[in-house]
Design a protein around this motif. Structure first.
Motif: not given
Ligand SMILES: *[C@@H]1O[C@H](CO)[C@@H](O)[C@H](O)[C@H]1NC(C)=O
Ligand SMILES: *[C@@H]1O[C@H](CO)[C@@H](O)[C@H](O)[C@H]1NC(C)=O
Length: 289
Positions: A201, A204-205, A207-210, A259, A268, A279, A282
């Motif tokens: 988890e 993934q957190v 990974a979502d922040l790139y 989380k 962030h 990001d 990304r």
């Protein structure tokens, strides 16, 4: 007369060859030429021979006396046995070898040993510094392992994880450099497990922040030093379970808290403060596509 004449007339060449030529020409030729031509070369030859002998003697003396490794040990060991109480003899051959061996063995001591026999005191690490040193060690090379012999409940020997002279006069400055370096290279570092849903988890957190640089993820359960690394990390971070997220070298609470902070956008902010770019990865990908 007629016979002689005819003989000589008949065989004019024969006479020349058998009577005139041999006594007159070959003797001066055979005897004279070699003498004339060998006078200089003979002196030269002698000089060359002496030179060669001299070189041979020098080389022999060198091999026998000056450069003993191959030829000496046998003869000197015998001599040593004959006079075991002569302190000068046995040390003729061995001290060089022993000194080299000692140097070889001392080197790993200086970098990875655990004794404090040096005059200079060992640098002392507080927990923040120790976490940085351990993380730097682990992040710098995948094959860097914490020795299983350490006691994770007490401060680690700085020599084990720091690759500079930890007793040197500049140890403190070098430590500061290592700490700056590790958290600027790894602003987001995650100690996690492969076989753990919570770890997945949190991955993934992240990974979502790139993130750029990409988060440094250490799957502790895949490492041979897991048994010492886990309790070591627990002591240094006050966490009591994996995953452990470090942002700028600071522990970011439990998985639950991570989380929560991520959802509030505060993770962030923490990462940005630590030098990570959210990001960042990304944008790069978007440009490429
Ligand atoms: C090197 O380590 C050994 C044990 O590992 C220790 O006995 C010895 O005193 C150390 N030498 C130095 C110079 O630290
Ligand atoms: C460790 O030392 C550094 C610098 O000396 C300091 O900034 C840090 O707060 C200390 N950490 C702890 C846990 O004492």
């Amino acid at each position: 007369m007629a016979h002689r004449r005819t003989f000589s007339a008949r065989f004019p060449d024969m006479r020349n060859v058998s009577l005139d030529s041999p006594p007159l020409t070959p003797i001066p030729n055979i005897a004279g030429l070699p003498i004339m031509s060998s006078r200089k070369p003979r002196a030269y030859w002698l000089r060359t021979t002496f030179l060669a002998l001299f070189v041979l003697v020098v080389v022999s003396v060198y091999v026998l006396l000056v450069s003993p490794p191959v030829l000496r040990p046998i003869s000197f060991r015998d001599a040593d046995r004959a006079r075991p109480d002569d302190p000068a003899r046995p040390s003729r051959w061995t001290p060089e070898a022993f000194r080299l061996a000692a140097l070889k063995h001392r080197k790993p001591n200086a970098t990875g040993g655990s004794s404090a026999t040096n005059d200079q005191p060992q640098i002392a690490l507080n927990q923040t510094q120790e976490l940085a040193a351990v993380s730097s060690f682990i992040a710098s090379l995948p094959q860097n392992m914490i020795p299983s012999s350490i006691d994770p409940s007490i401060p680690i020997d700085p020599q084990l994880v720091l690759d500079f002279d930890t007793r040197g006069p500049h140890a403190e400055e070098e430590l500061q450099a290592v700490i700056r370096d590790v958290w600027s290279r790894n602003p987001v570092m995650l100690y996690s497990k492969v076989h753990s849903p919570v770890s997945r988890e949190i991955k993934q957190v992240l990974a979502d922040l790139y993130l750029r640089p990409a988060p440094t993820i250490v799957d502790v359960d895949q490492r041979p030093d897991e048994n010492v690394l886990v309790p070591l990390l627990f002591r240094l971070t006050s966490a009591n379970e994996l995953p452990i997220l470090l942002v700028g070298g600071r522990t970011v609470g439990t998985a639950q808290e991570i989380k929560y902070l991520a959802a509030k956008g505060q993770l962030h902010r923490l990462i940005t403060e630590a030098g990570g770019v959210v990001d960042g990865a990304r944008k790069k990908k978007a440009k490429k596509l």
